[in-house]
Motif scaffolding. Structure first.
Motif, PDB file in Angstrom:
ATOM      1  N   LEU A   1       0.692  -1.233   0.025  1.00 19.70           N
ATOM      2  CA  LEU A   1      -0.005  -0.005  -0.087  1.00 19.70           C
ATOM      3  C   LEU A   1       0.640   1.245  -0.154  1.00 19.70           C
ATOM      4  O   LEU A   1       0.350   2.411  -0.399  1.00 19.70           O
ATOM      5  CB  LEU A   1      -0.972   0.046   1.239  1.00 19.70           C
ATOM      6  CG  LEU A   1      -2.021  -1.019   1.201  1.00 19.70           C
ATOM      7  CD1 LEU A   1      -2.678  -0.805   2.330  1.00 19.70           C
ATOM      8  CD2 LEU A   1      -2.864  -1.047  -0.124  1.00 19.70           C
ATOM      9  N   ILE A   2       2.031   1.096   0.201  1.00 19.55           N
ATOM     10  CA  ILE A   2       3.063   2.187   0.402  1.00 19.55           C
ATOM     11  C   ILE A   2       2.960   2.862  -0.901  1.00 19.55           C
ATOM     12  O   ILE A   2       3.208   4.342  -1.062  1.00 19.55           O
ATOM     13  CB  ILE A   2       4.331   2.156   0.840  1.00 19.55           C
ATOM     14  CG1 ILE A   2       5.035   3.301   1.266  1.00 19.55           C
ATOM     15  CG2 ILE A   2       5.051   1.365  -0.187  1.00 19.55           C
ATOM     16  CD1 ILE A   2       6.225   2.933   2.167  1.00 19.55           C
ATOM     17  N   ASP A   3       3.010   2.362  -2.024  1.00 20.44           N
ATOM     18  CA  ASP A   3       2.924   2.844  -3.258  1.00 20.44           C
ATOM     19  C   ASP A   3       1.502   3.217  -3.986  1.00 20.44           C
ATOM     20  O   ASP A   3       1.667   3.935  -5.159  1.00 20.44           O
ATOM     21  CB  ASP A   3       3.714   2.062  -4.350  1.00 20.44           C
ATOM     22  CG  ASP A   3       5.167   2.008  -3.794  1.00 20.44           C
ATOM     23  OD1 ASP A   3       5.812   2.890  -3.234  1.00 20.44           O
ATOM     24  OD2 ASP A   3       5.773   0.876  -4.012  1.00 20.44           O
ATOM     25  N   SER A   4       0.511   2.617  -3.662  1.00 24.72           N
ATOM     26  CA  SER A   4      -0.957   2.954  -4.063  1.00 24.72           C
ATOM     27  C   SER A   4      -1.525   3.697  -2.963  1.00 24.72           C
ATOM     28  O   SER A   4      -2.784   4.367  -3.627  1.00 24.72           O
ATOM     29  CB  SER A   4      -1.754   1.389  -4.291  1.00 24.72           C
ATOM     30  OG  SER A   4      -1.737   0.811  -3.177  1.00 24.72           O
ATOM     31  N   LYS A   5      -1.331   3.749  -1.926  1.00 22.12           N
ATOM     32  CA  LYS A   5      -2.004   4.706  -0.888  1.00 22.12           C
ATOM     33  C   LYS A   5      -0.887   5.451  -0.026  1.00 22.12           C
ATOM     34  O   LYS A   5      -0.834   5.078   0.745  1.00 22.12           O
ATOM     35  CB  LYS A   5      -3.042   3.886  -0.068  1.00 22.12           C
ATOM     36  CG  LYS A   5      -4.104   3.251  -0.722  1.00 22.12           C
ATOM     37  CD  LYS A   5      -5.009   2.361   0.106  1.00 22.12           C
ATOM     38  CE  LYS A   5      -5.970   3.452   0.964  1.00 22.12           C
ATOM     39  NZ  LYS A   5      -6.777   2.486   1.649  1.00 22.12           N
ATOM     40  N   PRO A   6       0.032   6.331  -0.951  1.00 24.31           N
ATOM     41  CA  PRO A   6       1.048   6.809  -0.236  1.00 24.31           C
ATOM     42  C   PRO A   6       0.746   7.880   0.796  1.00 24.31           C
ATOM     43  O   PRO A   6      -0.448   8.477   0.792  1.00 24.31           O
ATOM     44  CB  PRO A   6       1.857   7.533  -1.503  1.00 24.31           C
ATOM     45  CG  PRO A   6       0.586   7.733  -2.482  1.00 24.31           C
ATOM     46  CD  PRO A   6      -0.253   6.700  -2.303  1.00 24.31           C
ATOM     47  N   ILE A   7       1.581   8.088   1.597  1.00 24.38           N
ATOM     48  CA  ILE A   7       1.528   9.121   2.697  1.00 24.38           C
ATOM     49  C   ILE A   7       2.630  10.208   2.479  1.00 24.38           C
ATOM     50  O   ILE A   7       3.849   9.877   2.250  1.00 24.38           O
ATOM     51  CB  ILE A   7       1.354   8.720   4.190  1.00 24.38           C
ATOM     52  CG1 ILE A   7       0.258   8.072   4.388  1.00 24.38           C
ATOM     53  CG2 ILE A   7       1.505   9.886   4.969  1.00 24.38           C
ATOM     54  CD1 ILE A   7      -1.068   8.874   4.333  1.00 24.38           C
ATOM     55  N   GLY A   8       2.537  11.476   2.166  1.00 22.38           N
ATOM     56  CA  GLY A   8       3.529  12.521   2.126  1.00 22.38           C
ATOM     57  C   GLY A   8       3.066  13.783   2.927  1.00 22.38           C
ATOM     58  O   GLY A   8       2.339  13.647   3.681  1.00 22.38           O
TER      59      GLY A   8
END
Length: 539
Positions: A205-212
């Protein structure tokens, strides 16, 4: 007939597309945000994993921040998440002071308990360079843009000195290092979010639901349909005026121009040249133009016969009529390319001895090389318009006709998009119609990702060309502090390209963007990475 007259005829023909229009988009989106159309369909929302396209060129600046930004005029690094930095006298240690109290995005699936700090910077870059990092191999484990630069090979260590101080130690001086940290690929992720995903077993999920830390977060991603971003109300530079941005990445229904004119889209990225009169003659729309740091080119597979012969590559170069391309594809909106570097680059070689149009010379070289005129060469052609090439199909057809005129038969293989990664199988193609949009103003950003030996290993150098003399010049240029010396090295590197012809530069395009007049605050820059944090609705 003038180029502008042909533009008008082509433009008015497009108005027929509006005879049967689909319903306009949800009025809630119209009131609370806007719809953006006209770029490719991404497979990931992590720009670290790409070598361009929508994710790196547009989405990145909405979801993420970087340590540095680039001044759109001077191309010099500016503060972003890093408020200041120092460089050691030997050019090997870069120390960044981070801003205080920069919050990560708060979503339904992640609640941060601390602001961004040095650990997040270390986490974000070690994922790229450390094969043992728990997230390195997620989503394929390839970081093509960084690999093409040999980024992992120049980093000695990345250290969090304290919460607000992070230090990069290099193995050798690199004068492009700050510029590379300012690109849309060098984004900062939340380490805390990564730890949460590790515990839950959902690392993907880090690449499809990323947090920045950017002005918008990802609420919805439906491949081949839409990407919905929602406003980050805790954004450290102040909440954006718009509550949401929707990226229409579908191919269904009307074309993108028709979607703009029917108000289904508010913004159209990169309209093709033939559409410009329809837009500019309509008072409901504004047309922005930006001279781009870009280039379109034809890559020749130097590992495949007969293109492994210099005479054949030279012949193909001589056979292509660039002026016809400028007139028929760009309608006079581009400049002829004599180098991969655009004329606005400080390292541009104004004395380039690039080969010019000469079909008689092309035929002579082919005969001398013993060319087999019965063979059929293959050219891979993307269909997606880009700022450096508004009509790849038409460009390919014109080149095909040019080559046919000197006896070279070419079969075109069309694909919706052609990413350079994955084209390293030299049995699949002879030529690739390609292009590049600069990520920063350093000349290394054109030459290294496109033609270095590292870029070949990374799968980005689709000419499959590796020249150690060329690479050595790039290395020396990176280690030299004096710009006049760097310029001399880069011009020598361009001379090698002119002599060896691994690629044929075609044109430097102008990036156009159209939007409904009810939107304000939209901006453009040479690198295509502007944030939507200042966009607002006038009406």
């Amino acid at each position: 007939m003038s180029a502008y007259s042909r533009l008008l005829i082509a433009g008015f023909t497009l108005l027929g597309l509006l005879g049967c229009k689909e319903p306009s988009h949800d009025t809630a989106i119209k009131k609370q945000g806007f719809v953006y159309c006209g770029q490719d369909t991404p497979t990931t929302l992590n720009p670290q994993l790409t070598d361009g396209g929508l994710t790196a060129e547009t989405l990145s600046a909405q979801i993420f921040d970087r340590l540095l930004l680039l001044d759109p005029i001077s191309h010099k690094p500016l503060p972003d998440l890093a408020k200041s930095w120092t460089i050691s006298d030997d050019g090997l240690v870069y120390t960044f002071k981070l801003r205080d109290n920069v919050p990560f995005q708060h979503t339904t699936w992640f609640t941060p308990t601390r602001p961004m700090n040095a650990d997040d910077v270390v986490f974000s870059f070690e994922r790229i360079i450390d094969p043992d990092h728990p997230f390195h191999n997620i989503s394929g484990g390839r970081y093509p843009w960084f690999e093409s630069l040999g980024f992992a090979d120049i980093i000695e260590s990345i250290t969090a000195k304290d919460d607000h101080t992070v230090q990069f130690a290099l193995k050798r001086p690199d004068n492009s290092f700050l510029s590379n940290l300012a690109t849309s690929y060098a984004v900062i992720y939340s380490k805390q979010y990564g730890e949460q995903l590790l515990k839950s077993g959902r690392v993907d999920l880090i690449d499809s639901k990323p947090i920045g830390t950017g002005p918008f977060y990802v609420e919805q991603f439906i491949p081949n349909d839409l990407i919905r971003l929602k406003r980050n109300n805790d954004y450290w530079q102040g909440a954006a005026p718009m509550e949401q941005v929707v990226f229409d990445i579908s191919a269904r229904g009307m074309g993108n121009l028709a979607k703009l004119l029917s108000t289904e889209c508010d913004v159209l990225s990169s309209p093709v040249a033939s559409q410009l009169p329809v837009i500019s003659n309509n008072d409901n729309y504004k047309l922005l133009a930006q001279t781009g740091m870009n280039v379109s080119f034809l890559a020749l597979n130097t590992e495949r016969s007969p293109l492994n012969k210099l005479e054949v590559r030279e012949a193909i170069n001589y056979a292509i009529n660039r002026k016809t391309l400028l007139n028929s594809v760009y309608y006079g909106t581009a400049t002829e390319a004599k180098s991969l570097l655009p004329p606005m680059s400080w390292a541009y070689n104004h004395d380039s001895k690039a080969l010019s149009y000469n079909p008689a010379k092309a035929k002579q070289l082919l005969d001398a090389a013993g060319y087999d005129y019965k063979q059929v060469l293959t050219m891979w052609v993307p269909l997606e318009p880009r700022p450096y090439n508004p009509s790849p199909r038409k460009t390919a057809e014109l080149i095909q006709a040019n080559l046919k005129a000197v006896g070279v038969n070419v079969a075109l293989h069309h694909q919706e998009t052609i990413g350079r990664v994955g084209l390293t199988d030299t049995t699949k193609y002879d030529m690739v119609l390609a292009g590049w949009i600069a990520d920063n103003g350093d000349p290394d950003n054109f030459l290294r990702p496109l033609l270095s030996c590292n870029a070949k290993k990374a799968g980005l150098n689709v000419a499959n060309w590796c020249d150690l003399s060329f690479d050595n010049l790039l290395e020396i240029a990176l280690r030299t502090n004096k710009q006049d010396q760097r310029q001399a090295y880069y011009q020598q590197a361009q001379d090698i390209i002119d002599q060896q012809v691994p690629v044929i530069p075609l044109a430097h395009g102008v990036h156009f963007q159209a939007h409904n007049k009810s939107l304000g605050g939209l901006q453009m820059d040479p690198f295509g990475t502007r944030s939507f944090s200042s966009v607002y609705r006038i009406e």
